[in-house]
Design a protein around this motif. Structure first.
Motif, PDB file in Angstrom:
ATOM      1  N   LYS A  90     -10.107  13.385  -3.563  1.00  0.00           N
ATOM      2  CA  LYS A  90      -8.859  12.813  -2.782  1.00  0.00           C
ATOM      3  C   LYS A  90      -8.217  11.978  -3.390  1.00  0.00           C
ATOM      4  O   LYS A  90      -8.771  10.653  -3.702  1.00  0.00           O
ATOM      5  CB  LYS A  90      -9.156  12.739  -1.395  1.00  0.00           C
ATOM      6  N   ILE A  91      -6.807  11.823  -3.614  1.00  0.00           N
ATOM      7  CA  ILE A  91      -6.086  10.738  -4.124  1.00  0.00           C
ATOM      8  C   ILE A  91      -5.750   9.990  -2.885  1.00  0.00           C
ATOM      9  O   ILE A  91      -4.869  10.485  -2.250  1.00  0.00           O
ATOM     10  CB  ILE A  91      -5.088  11.260  -5.073  1.00  0.00           C
ATOM     11  N   LEU A  92      -6.180   8.903  -2.884  1.00  0.00           N
ATOM     12  CA  LEU A  92      -5.841   8.006  -1.555  1.00  0.00           C
ATOM     13  C   LEU A  92      -4.664   7.220  -1.802  1.00  0.00           C
ATOM     14  O   LEU A  92      -3.883   7.096  -0.615  1.00  0.00           O
ATOM     15  CB  LEU A  92      -7.241   6.979  -1.242  1.00  0.00           C
ATOM     16  N   GLY A  93      -4.191   6.778  -2.701  1.00  0.00           N
ATOM     17  CA  GLY A  93      -2.917   6.270  -3.175  1.00  0.00           C
ATOM     18  C   GLY A  93      -3.265   4.769  -3.979  1.00  0.00           C
ATOM     19  O   GLY A  93      -4.222   4.642  -4.638  1.00  0.00           O
TER      20      GLY A  93
ATOM     21  N   SER B  98       0.899  -1.218  -0.135  1.00  0.00           N
ATOM     22  CA  SER B  98       0.122   0.009  -0.091  1.00  0.00           C
ATOM     23  C   SER B  98       1.041   1.208   0.047  1.00  0.00           C
ATOM     24  O   SER B  98       1.918   1.309   0.774  1.00  0.00           O
ATOM     25  CB  SER B  98      -0.710   0.019   1.276  1.00  0.00           C
ATOM     26  N   PHE B  99       0.608   2.165  -0.838  1.00  0.00           N
ATOM     27  CA  PHE B  99       1.097   3.519  -0.790  1.00  0.00           C
ATOM     28  C   PHE B  99       0.343   4.477  -0.738  1.00  0.00           C
ATOM     29  O   PHE B  99      -0.119   4.935  -1.690  1.00  0.00           O
ATOM     30  CB  PHE B  99       1.936   3.697  -2.276  1.00  0.00           C
ATOM     31  N   PRO B 100       0.034   4.874   0.577  1.00  0.00           N
ATOM     32  CA  PRO B 100      -0.863   6.342   0.804  1.00  0.00           C
ATOM     33  C   PRO B 100      -0.389   7.360   0.344  1.00  0.00           C
ATOM     34  O   PRO B 100       0.941   7.878   0.237  1.00  0.00           O
ATOM     35  CB  PRO B 100      -0.955   6.493   2.261  1.00  0.00           C
ATOM     36  N   MET B 101      -1.091   8.193  -0.520  1.00  0.00           N
ATOM     37  CA  MET B 101      -0.787   9.599  -0.915  1.00  0.00           C
ATOM     38  C   MET B 101      -1.192  10.738   0.188  1.00  0.00           C
ATOM     39  O   MET B 101      -0.838  11.909  -0.090  1.00  0.00           O
ATOM     40  CB  MET B 101      -1.556   9.791  -2.063  1.00  0.00           C
ATOM     41  N   GLY B 102      -1.683  10.520   1.246  1.00  0.00           N
ATOM     42  CA  GLY B 102      -1.905  11.256   2.306  1.00  0.00           C
ATOM     43  C   GLY B 102      -1.632  11.079   3.718  1.00  0.00           C
ATOM     44  O   GLY B 102      -1.268   9.829   4.034  1.00  0.00           O
TER      45      GLY B 102
END
Length: 170
Positions: free
Chosen positions: A90-93, A72-76
């Motif tokens: 919203k871009i979650l990742g 998983s690569f979260p963006m926030g």
């Protein structure tokens, strides 16, 4: 919760993606966001890869030169997400699933590939929303309970049987 966009890319050839699996991934993402009372529109990227591809990503980004089932690569962080200027979402990742690992684990745990991919997707979605189980303890237990709740919502409870009887047996 507004509009949810789940972009899915198959970047591997080792495992044939069963019919309906992409829809299951989308439904799982939606179920997690609904359960977590997520507000606003969201974008999630999901990639199906092979063991070698996920091993390379694991080595590059986590310093672990081994294959794994999901990354998983979260963006926030917290409620602070990058916003897609075109959509306002919203871009979650990013979620990266090793299909070879998923097939192996489904067999090992005695359940369907759909349940395994649903579990991996729910697990990763929770990571994208800030949950962490690395230190074990209560956080790991909470995360596991949420994963199971989502799978039950989707009709994929633990130890469910998907075997069909022959017409002669009915």
């Amino acid at each position: 919760m507004d509009k949810i966009k789940v972009m899915i890319e198959n970047r591997q050839k080792e495992v044939k993606i069963p019919t309906g699996l992409r829809l299951l991934v989308r439904r799982t993402c939606n179920a997690v966001l609904t359960m977590e009372k997520f507000q606003g529109s969201a974008e999630i990227s999901v990639s199906f890869v092979n063991d070698q591809q996920i091993r390379e990503l694991n080595a590059k980004f986590r310093g672990k030169d081994i294959s794994t089932d999901v990354l998983s690569f979260p963006m926030g962080e917290g409620d602070d997400y990058e916003i897609d200027p075109a959509t306002g979402a919203k871009i979650l990742g990013d979620i990266i699933i090793s299909m070879e690992h998923a097939v192996d684990q489904a067999s090992r745990y005695g359940h369907s590939l759909q349940r395994e991919v649903g579990f991996l997707t729910a697990h990763s979605m929770l990571h994208l929303l800030g949950y962490d189980h690395e230190d074990g303890g209560l956080e790991a237990v909470k995360m596991r309970e949420k994963e199971e709740a989502v799978l039950i919502m989707l009709g994929l409870p633990r130890n469910a049987s998907y075997a069909f009887q022959d017409e002669d047996e009915i």
